[in-house]
Design an enzyme around this catalytic site. Sequence first.
Site, mmCIF file in Angstrom:
data_model
loop_
_atom_site.group_PDB
_atom_site.id
_atom_site.type_symbol
_atom_site.label_atom_id
_atom_site.label_comp_id
_atom_site.label_asym_id
_atom_site.label_seq_id
_atom_site.Cartn_x
_atom_site.Cartn_y
_atom_site.Cartn_z
ATOM 1 N N LEU A 48 0.808 -1.210 0.000
ATOM 2 C CA LEU A 48 0.000 0.000 0.000
ATOM 3 C C LEU A 48 0.844 1.263 0.000
ATOM 4 O O LEU A 48 0.418 2.299 -0.499
ATOM 5 C CB LEU A 48 -0.928 0.016 1.213
ATOM 6 C CG LEU A 48 -1.955 -1.104 1.330
ATOM 7 C CD1 LEU A 48 -2.788 -0.906 2.585
ATOM 8 C CD2 LEU A 48 -2.842 -1.167 0.099
ATOM 9 N N SER A 49 2.018 1.209 0.596
ATOM 10 C CA SER A 49 2.848 2.407 0.697
ATOM 11 C C SER A 49 4.297 1.989 0.868
ATOM 12 O O SER A 49 4.588 0.913 1.401
ATOM 13 C CB SER A 49 2.398 3.273 1.880
ATOM 14 O OG SER A 49 3.073 4.516 1.888
#
Length: 327
Positions: A97-98
């Site tokens: 996600l990041s």
Amino acid sequence: MGGHAPDREPDDLAASARAALVRRIDASGAWGADPAWRAAFAAVPRHLFVPYYYVGVAGGYERRWGESPDPQARERWLRGAYEDTPLATRLRDGELLSSSSQPSLMADMLAALRVADGHTVLEIGAGTGYNAALLAHRLGDDRVTTVDLDPEITESARRHLAAAGYHPVVVTGDGARGVPERAPFDRVIATCALSTVPRAWLAQSRPGGRILMPLATGLVVLTVRDAGHAEGRFLHTPAYFVPLRGGSRPGGEPLQLGGVPRRAREDDLFRFLLALTRGSLDPQEAHALWEQEGMPQRERYGITVSGDREWAWLDDPEGPYAWPLPA
């Protein structure tokens, strides 16, 4: 982290590792266009922005944590924070996600942004806050705005930035819409992948401003003429970023590459052309063009935004090889 490293004080170890990272980026030539960024990378403590991260291991990921009870594990975490490599920072059900981008790639992007004293910058994708800290070190806190859709990401970015002594404006919101209350901006930099250029970024840029964004496994730098017009070319650098959440996203069904030689299928520059022309050329047409034009480097491609039209091109915006980007 006080006294955690087994043989050296943590601050000394971090300073030594950071200096080694700066030497590696120096050797890569990443900030050749703007060596003033060297001071920012030498000063900003990356480890404060990645209190934990994940590294790939057989069967999944291993978590490295700065507060591990094992001194050797803490030292691995600290040394790893200063490797010239991207670091996965948020996972959900095995999906990335990041992340904190590879520092030499960040240096490439920041140098290509061509900032000057007094410029204001909008960053799309707050991530860990590390990139915003580098910008704030160079330009000053009040000149930097970073935005992310996920409140957990913006809250952790604020904490990391404060721990490192930086206080740019951190906004929770849809990056594709920009941050109109902080506009106009001299520069816009995205650290997440898109498939089109959000018009809000043009409207919030000053005439002559620059927008740097990942698109189609590359990095395009656009010069803004006005709210409806921008144009520019890709950098030579390949780039693979997590897609923007809430805005225009790359994606689609897997391409069918039957009939395309294996040499081309495995070539990064051909994969770039496939991504750039998706929906306009089928893989066989793209391969014929790629061979005919001598396997073009990324710098020969560009993007034009004009009114409600947006297209990619090879060599010339008005030339024979141009493809609309998806709406």
